[in-house]
Design an enzyme around this catalytic site. Structure first.
Site, PDB file in Angstrom:
ATOM      1  CB  CYS A  77       7.346   9.582  -1.938  1.00 19.53           C
ATOM      2  SG  CYS A  77       7.690   8.893  -0.302  1.00 19.53           S
ATOM      3  CD  GLU A 116       1.882   5.870  -4.205  1.00 14.78           C
ATOM      4  OE1 GLU A 116       0.754   6.432  -4.165  1.00 14.78           O
ATOM      5  OE2 GLU A 116       2.941   6.498  -4.099  1.00 14.78           O
TER       6      GLU A 116
END
Length: 228
Positions: A2, A108
């Site tokens: 992340c 992402e």
């Protein structure tokens, strides 16, 4: 992994969602649609002396108290849930210094035949997420103090698995008190919280590749685009 998030919600709303008393200081934090490691971000901690939560701005990328150089933080933007209680960089923070990292969504990238396509990932109701975090105090050789944090990651749910093999841990409000240390929880109970958020509770959409450049930081980054 992340490594990029958005936090554009008003800080007064964040304080309400996370039950931070009105009299606690509200940090000066401008909205960010493209926050990256080494940036400063607001996190929620429990102040045991006052018996209440606080919203404090910390540096993204945990620097262990024993580190000799702040650059160690680059390797510690995330903390793998598996074995977290035994890893030297995170074990003491896992025991004593846990926090919540509020975000509106994270990003992402999906590998495609033509490159990488970024996606924004959020809760299905587009509400604020509470990512599991750890924080730490570090004193530089010059005597300056830095407070920093890492985001805990776990294996992905089905929604995220098509994009990456990791995802941040999104904590349910029922777990916040124990994670923050407001009520007792042993290592086993804490580890049990570090699981993927159910796919049905989340949504995702493709966004512009402009999000790949940290210099780009504006609301257009989260607008959906069409992909072939």
């Amino acid at each position: 992994m992340c490594g990029r998030v958005r936090l554009s919600s008003d800080l007064s709303e964040i304080k309400l969602v996370f039950s931070i008393p009105p009299h606690r200081p509200t940090p000066n934090f401008p909205p960010s649609w493209n926050a990256a490691p080494t940036d400063q971000l607001p996190i929620v901690r429990f102040d045991p002396k006052a018996g209440e939560r606080s919203l404090d701005v910390l540096r993204w990328g945990l620097v262990p108290f024993w580190a000799k150089d702040i650059k160690v933080g680059f390797a510690n933007i995330n903390a793998k849930a598996e074995g977290i209680e035994n890893r030297p960089a995170f074990r003491e923070a896992f025991q004593r210094r846990r926090c919540l990292v509020p975000v509106d969504n994270f990003y992402e990238w999906k590998k495609t035949a033509t490159g990488k396509q970024p996606y924004a990932i959020a809760l299905a109701d587009r509400g604020l997420m509470a990512l599991a975090g750890l924080w730490e105090n570090w004193r530089s050789p010059a005597g300056e103090w830095t407070r920093s944090f890492a985001i805990v990651t776990c294996p992905p749910n089905d929604l995220c698995a098509e994009l990456h093999n990791r995802m941040p841990v999104v904590l349910d409000p029922e777990t916040w008190r124990a994670w923050l240390g407001e009520e007792p929880a042993d290592a086993r109970q804490l580890r049990a919280m570090l699981t993927p958020c159910p796919s049905e509770g989340m949504t995702r959409w493709p966004v512009s590749t402009r999000v790949g450049n940290v210099k780009n930081n504006d609301p257009s980054l989260i607008e959906p685009i069409s992909v072939r």
